[in-house]
Design a protein around this motif. Structure first.
Motif, PDB file in Angstrom:
ATOM      1  N   ARG A 167      42.759 -37.393  -2.951  1.00 28.82           N
ATOM      2  CA  ARG A 167      42.075 -38.680  -2.797  1.00 28.82           C
ATOM      3  C   ARG A 167      42.592 -39.857  -1.907  1.00 28.82           C
ATOM      4  NH1 ARG A 167      39.610 -39.840  -8.639  1.00 28.82           N
ATOM      5  NH2 ARG A 167      38.697 -37.849  -7.904  1.00 28.82           N
ATOM      6  N   ALA A 168      43.869 -39.830  -2.394  1.00 32.01           N
ATOM      7  CA  ALA A 168      44.338 -41.156  -1.819  1.00 32.01           C
ATOM      8  C   ALA A 168      44.727 -40.888   0.019  1.00 32.01           C
ATOM      9  CB  ALA A 168      46.051 -41.258  -2.182  1.00 32.01           C
ATOM     10  N   GLN A 169      44.942 -39.490   0.171  1.00 34.72           N
ATOM     11  CA  GLN A 169      45.029 -39.123   1.626  1.00 34.72           C
ATOM     12  C   GLN A 169      43.361 -39.321   2.198  1.00 34.72           C
ATOM     13  OE1 GLN A 169      46.188 -35.337   2.338  1.00 34.72           O
ATOM     14  NE2 GLN A 169      46.106 -35.428   4.575  1.00 34.72           N
ATOM     15  N   VAL A 170      42.733 -38.924   1.398  1.00 34.75           N
ATOM     16  CA  VAL A 170      41.111 -39.184   1.982  1.00 34.75           C
ATOM     17  C   VAL A 170      40.858 -40.795   2.011  1.00 34.75           C
ATOM     18  CG1 VAL A 170      38.730 -38.782   1.424  1.00 34.75           C
ATOM     19  CG2 VAL A 170      40.204 -37.027   1.218  1.00 34.75           C
ATOM     20  N   GLN A 197      48.913 -25.869 -20.770  1.00 36.13           N
ATOM     21  CA  GLN A 197      47.660 -26.490 -20.106  1.00 36.13           C
ATOM     22  C   GLN A 197      47.580 -27.769 -19.713  1.00 36.13           C
ATOM     23  OE1 GLN A 197      44.709 -25.321 -23.039  1.00 36.13           O
ATOM     24  NE2 GLN A 197      44.702 -22.971 -22.326  1.00 36.13           N
ATOM     25  N   ALA A 198      48.235 -28.639 -20.700  1.00 35.25           N
ATOM     26  CA  ALA A 198      48.323 -30.089 -20.085  1.00 35.25           C
ATOM     27  C   ALA A 198      49.145 -30.092 -19.023  1.00 35.25           C
ATOM     28  CB  ALA A 198      49.181 -30.991 -21.339  1.00 35.25           C
ATOM     29  N   ARG A 199      50.315 -29.570 -18.793  1.00 34.77           N
ATOM     30  CA  ARG A 199      51.212 -29.645 -17.511  1.00 34.77           C
ATOM     31  C   ARG A 199      50.287 -29.209 -16.210  1.00 34.77           C
ATOM     32  NH1 ARG A 199      55.212 -27.791 -21.027  1.00 34.77           N
ATOM     33  NH2 ARG A 199      54.794 -25.491 -19.972  1.00 34.77           N
ATOM     34  N   MET A 200      49.788 -27.875 -16.372  1.00 39.52           N
ATOM     35  CA  MET A 200      48.788 -27.555 -15.416  1.00 39.52           C
ATOM     36  C   MET A 200      47.662 -28.655 -14.987  1.00 39.52           C
ATOM     37  SD  MET A 200      48.431 -23.559 -16.369  1.00 39.52           S
ATOM     38  CE  MET A 200      47.253 -23.271 -14.916  1.00 39.52           C
ATOM     39  N   GLN A 201      46.959 -29.316 -16.058  1.00 42.74           N
ATOM     40  CA  GLN A 201      45.915 -30.233 -15.983  1.00 42.74           C
ATOM     41  C   GLN A 201      46.605 -31.353 -15.042  1.00 42.74           C
ATOM     42  OE1 GLN A 201      43.921 -31.439 -19.342  1.00 42.74           O
ATOM     43  NE2 GLN A 201      42.663 -32.768 -18.286  1.00 42.74           N
ATOM     44  N   HIS A 202      47.724 -32.063 -15.638  1.00 43.99           N
ATOM     45  CA  HIS A 202      48.323 -33.060 -14.992  1.00 43.99           C
ATOM     46  C   HIS A 202      48.698 -32.871 -13.519  1.00 43.99           C
ATOM     47  CE1 HIS A 202      49.789 -34.886 -19.158  1.00 43.99           C
ATOM     48  NE2 HIS A 202      48.570 -34.942 -18.957  1.00 43.99           N
ATOM     49  N   ALA A 203      49.288 -31.350 -13.328  1.00 44.51           N
ATOM     50  CA  ALA A 203      49.337 -31.020 -11.855  1.00 44.51           C
ATOM     51  C   ALA A 203      48.367 -31.064 -10.984  1.00 44.51           C
ATOM     52  CB  ALA A 203      50.226 -29.686 -11.909  1.00 44.51           C
ATOM     53  N   TYR A 204      47.048 -30.548 -11.457  1.00 44.62           N
ATOM     54  CA  TYR A 204      45.783 -30.582 -10.822  1.00 44.62           C
ATOM     55  C   TYR A 204      45.371 -32.054 -10.294  1.00 44.62           C
ATOM     56  CZ  TYR A 204      45.234 -25.582 -11.220  1.00 44.62           C
ATOM     57  OH  TYR A 204      45.501 -24.184 -11.125  1.00 44.62           O
ATOM     58  N   GLU A 205      45.424 -33.026 -11.565  1.00 47.58           N
ATOM     59  CA  GLU A 205      44.865 -34.276 -11.366  1.00 47.58           C
ATOM     60  C   GLU A 205      45.937 -35.029 -10.305  1.00 47.58           C
ATOM     61  OE1 GLU A 205      45.159 -36.082 -15.331  1.00 47.58           O
ATOM     62  OE2 GLU A 205      43.371 -34.894 -16.034  1.00 47.58           O
ATOM     63  N   ASP A 206      47.261 -34.812 -10.360  1.00 49.59           N
ATOM     64  CA  ASP A 206      48.002 -35.241  -9.580  1.00 49.59           C
ATOM     65  C   ASP A 206      47.679 -35.002  -8.069  1.00 49.59           C
ATOM     66  OD1 ASP A 206      49.277 -36.623 -11.320  1.00 49.59           O
ATOM     67  OD2 ASP A 206      51.033 -35.162 -11.514  1.00 49.59           O
ATOM     68  N   ARG A 207      47.581 -33.640  -8.025  1.00 49.10           N
ATOM     69  CA  ARG A 207      47.174 -33.171  -6.585  1.00 49.10           C
ATOM     70  C   ARG A 207      45.701 -33.757  -6.285  1.00 49.10           C
ATOM     71  NH1 ARG A 207      48.712 -31.519  -1.798  1.00 49.10           N
ATOM     72  NH2 ARG A 207      47.609 -29.906  -0.792  1.00 49.10           N
TER      73      ARG A 207
END
Length: 418
Positions: free
Chosen positions: A85-88, A70-80
Motif C-alpha cells: 500500500r505504501a508503494q502504491v 497464525q498471529a505471526r502469519m497475519q502480521h506478516a501479511y499485514e506488513d506486506r
C-alpha cells in the motif's frame, strides 16, 4: 491331536486359571494368543490414556502456539499489505506530483504563449507605423517577412505543445524518436518543456531585438534629417540628445525589457514623424521637376536694363502653360497681379518661410486656400516684367529672399529619408 509347546526341548503345559467360589470351582485354560491379545489391548488402552492425558495437559500450549503462529502469519501479511500500500501510495503520489508539475508547466507555457500573442498584437500597429515612417529603400527591411518569427509569436507552437501536454499521457512522449529508453516519461516531458521554453525565449529575444533595431533605425533617420536641416540653417526640433547618456543601473526582466523597448520605439517613431512633418513643412521640393535652371539667385545682369541687379529668386526654363507646383504644404496668402511679378502666387509655410511663383499665365488657387506639396498653383507664362515664358520661384525667410537652390538641394538629400 493337541499341539504341545516345548521350551528347550521340554514340554510346556498351557496355563490354566482356576477360580474357586464357595463350593464351586471353575477353571479355564489361557492360550498364548489370548494372552498376547489381552496384552495388546491393555497396552493400547494405556497408550491411549497417556496420549489423552498428554493432550489435555499440553492442549493449551498447542492452541497458544497455533494462535501465535497464525498471529505471526497475519502480521506478516499485514506488513506486506502495508508495504504494498505504501508503494502504491508513493507511485500515486509521484504520478500526482508529475501531473501537477506538468499542469504547472503547461500553465506557464500557455501564459507565455498568451503574452507572446498579446505582444504580437501590440507589435502589429507599431510595425505598420514603422513601415509607414520608413524611407522607400528601408521599407523592405521593416516589412514583416513571410517567415518572420514575429508571426510565431501568435503562440501556435506553444499552444500545440501545451495542448498535447494537457491531453496526452506521458506514454505518448515515450514513443518520440531519439528518446533514451532508460529515461522516465517525466524526464522526457521536462526536456520537451525546456525545448519549448527555449523556443519561446528565442522568440521573445528576437522580438526585443527587432524592436531595438526599428527604434535605432528611426532615431538614425530622424538624426540624419535633423543634421541636414541644421546644416542648412533651417528650423528643426532638436530636443533629443545623440550621445548624452547615464543614470542608475536598474535591472529589468524580459517583460519589462519588452515594454521598455516598445515605449522607446514609440518615442523614436513619434520623433521621426515629427521631424518628417517639420521637414515636409519646409519648401524643399522642386517647383518644376525636370526643367532646367536659366538664372540663379544673387547678383546678375538685368535682362532688360543690362545693369547689375539682385535676382531674388531662380528661373526655370518652362514652355508656356507648364504646371507650377507647391513645394510644401501651406496657405495661399496672395494670388493675383503683383507689379513686375505679373501674375503671382505667394504661399505661407509657417516658421517664417514663404514661397512665390511669378510670371504665371494662369492662377489656379485663391487667397486663403490650403495647399499640399505637389499641388498645382498655376501655369507658367511671361506676365509682368519678363522676356519670355519661364517660372520665377522665390523662397523668403522672415520676409527676406534666400537662395531657393539651397532648399532644393536639401530636398534631394532628404528624398530618400522622407
Amino acid at each position: 491331536m493337541t499341539a504341545q509347546s516345548t521350551v528347550f526341548g521340554k514340554r510346556r503345559e498351557p496355563h490354566t486359571v482356576i477360580i474357586a467360589r464357595g463350593n464351586s470351582v471353575s477353571h479355564f485354560t489361557v492360550r498364548p494368543w489370548i494372552a498376547a491379545l489381552a496384552g495388546s489391548v491393555v497396552a493400547a488402552i494405556t497408550l491411549g490414556y497417556f496420549a489423552a492425558t498428554s493432550y489435555l495437559v499440553f492442549r493449551d500450549d498447542l492452541i497458544g502456539a497455533a494462535i501465535a503462529r497464525q498471529a505471526r502469519m497475519q502480521h506478516a501479511y499485514e506488513d506486506r499489505i502495508s508495504a504494498l500500500r505504501a508503494q502504491v501510495d508513493r507511485i500515486t503520489s509521484r504520478q500526482l506530483l508529475d501531473q501537477q508539475l506538468m499542469e504547472t508547466k503547461v500553465t506557464e507555457l500557455l501564459n507565455r504563449q498568451s503574452k507572446l500573442s498579446e505582444r504580437h498584437g501590440r507589435l502589429g500597429p507599431i510595425l505598420e507605423k514603422a513601415n509607414a515612417e520608413a524611407a522607400p529603400e528601408q521599407a523592405p527591411l521593416l516589412q514583416k517577412r513571410p517567415d518572420d518569427r514575429a508571426d510565431a509569436a501568435s503562440g501556435a507552437p506553444a499552444l500545440a505543445y501545451a495542448s498535447a501536454a494537457n491531453s496526452a499521457p506521458f506514454s505518448l512522449w515515450a514513443t518520440r524518436d531519439g528518446n533514451d529508453p532508460s529515461e522516465s516519461a517525466a524526464d522526457r516531458a521536462d526536456k520537451l518543456f525546456v525545448s519549448i521554453n527555449q523556443s519561446l525565449r528565442s522568440i521573445e529575444n528576437e522580438q526585443i531585438t527587432k524592436i531595438s533595431t526599428l527604434a535605432d533605425d528611426a532615431y538614425q533617420t530622424a538624426d540624419q534629417i535633423s543634421d541636414v536641416l541644421q546644416d542648412a540653417g533651417l528650423p528643426v526640433d532638436a530636443d533629443f540628445g545623440k550621445s548624452a547618456m547615464g543614470g542608475p543601473l536598474i535591472a529589468i526582466d524580459n517583460a519589462q525589457a519588452f515594454d521598455t523597448k516598445v515605449r522607446e520605439l514609440d518615442v523614436a517613431l513619434d520623433r521621426l514623424d515629427r521631424v518628417k512633418k517639420q521637414a515636409k513643412s519646409l519648401p524643399i521640393a522642386n517647383p518644376a521637376p525636370g526643367l532646367s535652371i536659366s538664372s540663379t539667385f544673387g547678383v546678375r545682369k538685368d535682362p532688360i536694363l543690362g545693369t547689375p541687379a539682385l535676382h531674388s529668386g531662380m528661373d526655370f526654363r518652362a514652355p508656356m502653360g507648364s504646371p507650377a507646383s507647391a513645394t510644401a504644404a501651406g496657405t495661399v496668402t496672395s494670388a493675383g497681379w503683383n507689379g513686375g511679378y505679373g501674375r503671382m502666387v505667394e504661399i505661407d509655410h509657417g516658421n517664417g518661410l514663404a514661397t512665390r511663383f511669378a510670371h504665371l499665365s494662369r492662377i489656379d488657387v485663391k487667397e486663403g486656400d490650403k495647399v499640399q506639396i505637389g499641388d498645382v498653383v498655376g501655369l507658367t507664362g511671361s506676365s509682368g516684367r519678363s522676356t519670355g515664358p519661364h517660372l520665377h520661384y522665390e523662397v523668403r525667410r522672415d520676409g527676406h529672399a534666400v537662395d531657393p537652390l539651397r532648399f532644393i538641394k536639401i530636398g534631394k538629400k532628404l528624398s530618400q529619408l522622407l
